[in-house]
Design an enzyme around this catalytic site. Structure first.
Site, PDB file in Angstrom:
ATOM      1  N   LYS A   2      38.214  25.716  40.445  1.00  0.00           N
ATOM      2  CA  LYS A   2      39.500  26.280  40.038  1.00  0.00           C
ATOM      3  C   LYS A   2      40.532  25.988  41.117  1.00  0.00           C
ATOM      4  O   LYS A   2      40.206  25.699  42.274  1.00  0.00           O
ATOM      5  CB  LYS A   2      39.404  27.786  39.789  1.00  0.00           C
ATOM      6  CG  LYS A   2      38.987  28.638  40.994  1.00  0.00           C
ATOM      7  CD  LYS A   2      40.144  29.083  41.886  1.00  0.00           C
ATOM      8  CE  LYS A   2      39.659  29.968  43.016  1.00  0.00           C
ATOM      9  NZ  LYS A   2      40.666  30.100  44.106  1.00  0.00           N
ATOM     10  N   ASP A  46      35.938  36.185  43.623  1.00  0.00           N
ATOM     11  CA  ASP A  46      36.278  35.146  42.643  1.00  0.00           C
ATOM     12  C   ASP A  46      35.258  35.022  41.517  1.00  0.00           C
ATOM     13  O   ASP A  46      35.538  34.396  40.492  1.00  0.00           O
ATOM     14  CB  ASP A  46      36.415  33.781  43.330  1.00  0.00           C
ATOM     15  CG  ASP A  46      37.723  33.637  44.094  1.00  0.00           C
ATOM     16  OD1 ASP A  46      38.596  34.509  43.945  1.00  0.00           O
ATOM     17  OD2 ASP A  46      37.855  32.660  44.853  1.00  0.00           O
TER      18      ASP A  46
END
Length: 289
Positions: A12, A137
């Site tokens: 990401k 995350d």
């Protein structure tokens, strides 16, 4: 290896990162948009009937007790009292320590894949709760959609993003996320922003200034990339990225770095890079409901 099933663990990027405050326990309050990329690691998983959880191949520099994939599998087994075990290893492509979420994504993929392979049928909400115990995350990758992120990273709201092409460069420097967040120079009072402001590109990365002061190689990469478009750092770095008009343009610029080595001398270190499209959804999104 024989009988292993392969599962993707996408990287990401943070399209921006604002630090808007700090809690009494020291955790920083942030706003960001996390975007999934069509690039990442591959997690190899083979279920075992004897209940053992084993790492088939070691990751250089990552002791087994710190391996997020092993921790994820053991946490899931403990939480569910499953009789199953698993063999696991990871083919790494996402740069380690680049702010691209590689280890967190690997752990999320383990939780999602074993949820199906062990026939646990845990809800996405329950998996996200487990993921939060592994790292800030991890819940995002289990959430499985591009997200507007707030709080300490646990508040996730789906956001629709246009198709896009990205060039990501990673200078070979090791950045301590903890040291960057602890820096006296870091501003922690950015005014809260809105999705509307983000869509008008009225955003930035609050960590960039501090990282660039301490790691000139990151500053060099950002400055060099800005000739093509607005370049930004992902998370606390060291990876930086720029949106490109097409795959052809991205690959042409990447060749200037990896083949012609235009940037290495300026940055003073080795630089790796890759091109990736933005994803709209995690490839394993259907593995939880």
């Amino acid at each position: 290896m024989q009988d292993f099933q392969l599962f993707p663990a996408p990287a990401k990027i943070n399209l921006f990162l604002h630090i808007i405050g700090r809690r009494s326990d020291g955790y920083h309050l942030l706003q960001s948009v996390f975007r999934l990329l069509e690039f990442g690691d591959t997690v190899h998983i083979r279920p075992r009937k004897d209940g053992l959880i084993q790492r088939s191949l070691a990751i250089q520099g990552v002791p087994e007790e710190q391996d997020l994939c092993m921790r994820a599998a053991k946490l899931l087994k403990q939480h569910t009292n499953s009789k199953w075990g698993t063999d696991i290893f990871v083919t790494k492509r996402t740069p380690m320590g680049g702010g691209l979420g590689g280890g967190s994504s690997d752990a999320a993929t383990v939780l999602l894949a074993l949820n199906r392979l062990w026939q646990l049928d845990l809800s996405r909400t329950e998996l996200i709760s487990l993921g939060l115990q592994l790292g800030a995350d991890v819940p995002f990758f289990i959430f499985g959609e591009n997200a507007w992120v707030e709080g300490i990273g646990e508040k996730l709201q789906s956001i629709q993003l246009p198709s896009a092409h990205y060039l990501v460069l990673t200078p070979q420097v090791h950045i301590s996320t903890a040291e960057i967040f602890a820096s006296r120079e870091l501003t922690r009072n950015t005014n809260p922003t809105t999705i509307a402001a983000f869509l008008r590109d009225l955003v930035h990365n609050d960590l960039e200034t501090v990282v660039c002061q301490q790691y000139p190689a990151v500053a060099s990469c950002l400055e060099w990339l800005t000739q093509f478009s607005q370049a930004r750092m992902s998370g606390s770095g060291a990876s930086v990225f720029v949106e490109m008009q097409s795959q052809e343009e991205a690959e042409a610029v990447l060749a200037r770095v990896t083949e012609r080595r235009e940037l290495q001398e300026i940055a003073g270190c080795e630089i790796s890079g890759f091109y990736a499209k933005g994803l709209h959804q995690h490839p394993l999104h259907s593995f939880a409901t």
